[in-house]
Design a protein around this motif. Structure first.
Motif, PDB file in Angstrom:
ATOM      1  N   VAL A  78      60.189  58.749  82.949  1.00 40.07           N
ATOM      2  CA  VAL A  78      60.156  57.295  83.045  1.00 40.07           C
ATOM      3  C   VAL A  78      61.570  56.731  83.144  1.00 40.07           C
ATOM      4  N   MET A  81      63.154  57.844  86.632  1.00 45.54           N
ATOM      5  CA  MET A  81      62.576  57.133  87.780  1.00 45.54           C
ATOM      6  C   MET A  81      62.933  55.652  87.721  1.00 45.54           C
ATOM      7  N   THR A 319      55.316  58.953  85.862  1.00 47.83           N
ATOM      8  CA  THR A 319      56.316  57.890  86.040  1.00 47.83           C
ATOM      9  C   THR A 319      55.673  56.522  86.232  1.00 47.83           C
TER      10      THR A 319
END
Length: 849
Positions: A78, A81, A319
């Protein structure tokens, strides 16, 4: 003027960069630049692309490092990205600290981080990049002090000495603060030095970022370029100049420093070709990759694919928070893509053909086709530039017109130049647009409040860019009046003049039309149809304050689908909306944009008065500035009772009121005429004691038609009415509140406290979840934390304004019931303290009825 200064400065720097480029590129032939780009080996382009991706991987690690520093750990997919998307979009759009910060806010606020955490992340990354870029540039200068000899009027020994001293001045305090874990307070901020391990890790990340981005351009430079360390100092200086300029992408400023600093023996035409390729690879390729990933995510969500079935499904699942955070920014990002596509089409029509196939097509096709296709291409490009403003405002009409214009542009490009790159790019743009069809739902005007200062500057910069390319591409042409009317298959200069003029005229005319449209809506008292529609919408909401639309003293603007409304009054130069738009989110957003747009076109300031926290994102999207005006006291009725030690005083006061003979009666409308006469006497006595009169706008008034809409709460003392209030509620039965609250002089002490206590117990028994005690004006302002002038002013008025209004006493009374304090704001177009809008609101409230 202070608000406009950054935009004017950015435009001035862009213009200066364009002028400097024009002079530096004087001896360059554009055909030679095109040949140089075409002859660049694919393995060099591949290596530059790999260096770009490695650089963006380092950029994504900035956020990971910052989150570790502040002790907020998020899943690495997370954070990485999210960092990639923030930099891919921020670097291309420009104003990276702002646009990247917007992505971080949406990403991390949804994952539990507060505003201070997000500000810390943004500050950490900005400071880390600035320090690292400076250190890398200074180190390169210390090793090769002649790297910037053409820009610095200093000798090599002095440059080396100054670079070493500057490195020591930066590293010394930083290392000392890190080892001693010092904290530095600057104003209202406290900066904590990272640990030595964090500094080392961040230094490696930053060196990788700057090194790989410099390597991308270095690989594309011709053979006569200096060695890499020499070039690193030049690159660092050009990067910092581009960032400081705040020009989107540093366009013009970055190139000027690079060309001026590199030796002329390398060949200016080859340097220019390398810079063009660098822009395409380092800025546009990551932007395009991020847009494609975002479009694929939208498509993946739309088809509801099983994430276990595909590898890309597993990627999106891991993500997803990052993509969801960026999703609300899609209209802006797509608008930038369309703006760039339009600019590209406009510029392409100005350039002579670069390929033999294009030259052959000009010789074979009729003259009218050659001339007409150039003009049509420039017109379609200008149309895309104007339509990009509509995409920002989520206009459905702008979306479909954009798709048609891009498809038409692809057809014209194919017929005009036989260049497949532009055709494929436009078709890819259409493919990226289509998954976001659901984000464009506004069916009204193409644009609402589109021409903000930023967009005006961008349009002017586009026109400047068109002029630069026009005169650069045809600088050897002897210009004369006859050029405009010269038509020939091999006459590229007059064709470019006509195309450039047409594109500039269309952009300017479209912008002028948006600025000078006359308002289609005039403020006036609402008719019965509008009141009936507003009543249905208000009663379907869970906000009792929405019912103030029915007082009849405010204009009601209803959305095109008649599912949402804004209620507002006009005072001075302000259109003051009371509360946020009421209705479903999409319809409320539409009518909010319509309200702001209509007010601005009428020469007035649009103001939203008493906005709750749920409406903050919409206000920011509208470009409004929020100023805290106080806090609303809200009681959670599910937890409200008179039991327990915390309620001892409230319980004692309630029991005393009962012993004194106070009782409460809850009456449904319509109300008895005799009772209304007795309540009228109480109201008149109360107004006389307060030396006041009936108010309007933000409160109801004692009027039979208004009070007959609502239940009445009447307090009797030994059978005689001594106090009353009208109760506002909606059909959702989630929240209720009171409007008018008045009592007679003979009412026993504690009457109003008894009214609220007994009423909340009754409403809890009837299944209501929340009870609003109303606003505590100027309560909860924190000038020490915000440092804002308005907060300081409001805090002083709250603490020392007792002679005019008992601010502290009102909050203390409401605090007896242990409420939740919900912040409320006034949203204005300006960042200045909202003294004029609040003065207009005060006059509007004081008008009465």
């Amino acid at each position: 003027m202070r608000a406009m200064l950054p935009y004017l400065l950015a435009l001035a720097l862009f213009g200066a960069g364009i002028l400097a480029l024009y002079r530096l590129l004087g001896p360059v032939d554009i055909l030679a630049v095109a040949d140089q780009i075409a002859s660049t080996p694919w393995h060099v382009i591949g290596a530059a692309t790999a260096a770009t991706l490695a650089g963006y991987a380092c950029l994504a690690c900035y956020d990971w490092s910052a989150l570790r520093h502040i002790g907020k750990r998020l899943p690495p997919p997370v954070a990485l990205m999210g960092g990639f998307l923030a930099y891919a979009f921020g670097n291309t759009i420009g104003l990276t600290a702002v646009s990247g910060g917007a992505v971080r806010w949406r990403l991390y606020s949804g994952l539990g981080l507060d505003g201070y955490d997000i500000a810390a992340v943004s500050t950490f990354t900005s400071v880390a990049f600035g320090i690292a870029a400076t250190l890398v540039g200074l180190t390169a200068l210390a090793v090769h002090p002649t790297a910037l000899a053409s820009l610095l009027p200093l000798g090599a020994p002095l440059v080396r000495l100054l670079a070493i001293l500057a490195i020591a001045a930066i590293l010394g305090p930083l290392i000392w603060a890190s080892v001693t874990r010092r904290q530095q307070r600057i104003g209202r901020f406290t900066i904590s030095a990272p640990s030595p391990v964090s500094i080392l890790a961040q230094l490696l990340i930053s060196i990788g970022d700057i090194g790989f981005s410099a390597l991308t351009l270095y690989l594309l430079l011709p053979g006569g370029a200096p060695d890499f360390l020499n070039f690193l100092a030049i690159f660092a200086a050009a990067t910092m100049a581009g960032i400081v300029s705040h020009v989107p992408g540093g366009v013009g400023v970055f190139e000027t420093v690079i060309i001026a600093a590199l030796p002329s023996s390398a060949g200016i035409d080859k340097i220019a070709a390398a810079l063009l390729l660098f822009r395409l690879i380092y800025y546009l390729v990551p932007f395009a990759v991020a847009l494609v990933l975002l479009a694929l995510f939208e498509a993946w969500r739309a088809v509801a694919a099983d994430p276990r079935l595909t590898r890309i499904g597993r990627l999106f699942t891991a993500t997803e928070p990052a993509f969801r955070a960026v999703e609300p920014l899609a209209p802006l990002l797509l608008a930038v893509m369309v703006f760039g596509s339009g600019l590209w089409m406009s510029l392409s029509s100005l350039l002579p053909p670069f390929t033999e196939a294009a030259e052959t097509a000009e010789a074979l096709f009729p003259l009218a086709f050659v001339e007409g296709s150039a003009l049509l291409g420039s017109a379609l490009g200008a149309l895309l530039i104007v339509l990009s403003l509509g995409l920002v405002r989520r206009s459905l009409g702008a979306l479909w017109l954009t798709v048609l214009a891009m498809l038409a542009g692809a057809a014209v490009s194919l017929a005009q130049n036989i260049e497949t790159e532009q055709v494929l790019s436009l078709i890819l743009g259409v493919a990226i647009l289509m998954p976001f069809r659901g984000a464009f739902h506004r069916r009204s005007l193409l644009t609402h409040s589109a021409l903000t200062p930023g967009w005006v500057v961008l349009l002017l910069a586009a026109i400047l860019g068109v002029g630069f390319v026009l005169f650069f591409a045809h600088k050897s042409t002897p210009y004369a009046h006859e050029l405009w009317w010269q038509f020939a298959a091999d006459a590229n200069a007059p064709r470019a003049l006509r195309s450039g003029l047409l594109a500039s005229l269309l952009v300017g005319a479209g912008s002028l039309f948006l600025l000078l449209r006359t308002p289609r809506f005039r403020p006036q008292p609402p008719g019965e149809d509008d009141l009936a529609t507003a009543r249905d919408i208000a009663m379907a909401s869970d906000t009792p304050a929405a019912c103030f639309a029915l007082t009849g003293d405010k204009t009601i603007m209803i959305s095109d689908d008649r599912k949402a409304f804004v209620m507002f009054g006009v005072s001075g130069n302000s259109w003051l909306a009371y509360g946020a738009p009421v209705g479903p989110a999409e319809s409320a957003e539409e009518v909010a944009y319509s309200f702001v747009d209509t007010a601005r076109r009428d020469g007035a300031r649009a103001v939203f008065y008493q906005i709750g926290p749920k409406s903050v994102p919409l206000m920011l999207d509208l470009g409004m500035t929020l100023h805290k005006m106080g806090e609303e006291a809200v009681i959670d009725l599910s937890r409200f009772s008179l039991d327990g030690p915390r309620r001892k005083k409230l319980r004692a006061a309630h029991n005393r009121a009962l012993r004194d003979g106070l009782t409460l009666e809850l009456l449904a409308p319509p109300h008895d005429h005799g009772l209304m006469l007795r309540l009228r006497a109480i109201s008149d006595e109360w107004l006389a004691a307060k030396k006041s009169q009936e108010k309007s706008f933000s409160v109801g008034r004692f009027h039979r038609r208004w009070l007959d809409r609502w239940p009445l709460v009447v307090v009797h003392h030994e059978g005689t009415p001594v106090a009353f209030a009208n109760l506002l509620m909606t059909d959702s039965r989630t929240t209720c509140s009171v409007d008018l609250m008045r009592h007679a002089a003979r009412a026993p002490a504690g009457t109003m406290e008894f009214l609220f206590t007994e009423l909340m117990l009754r409403m809890k028994a009837r299944g209501f979840g929340r009870f609003s005690l109303g606003m505590a004006p100027l309560s909860g302002l924190s000038p020490q934390r915000s440092g804002r002038l308005w907060d300081r002013f409001g805090d002083i008025a709250y603490r020392h304004g007792g002679a005019f209004y008992n601010f502290e006493g009102l909050r203390a009374f409401k605090a007896k019931f242990d409420p939740e304090w919900v912040p409320h704001y006034v949203a204005t177009p300006s960042g200045m303290p909202p003294l004029l809008p609040l003065a207009d609101a005060a006059r509007l409230i004081a008008r009465g009825g």
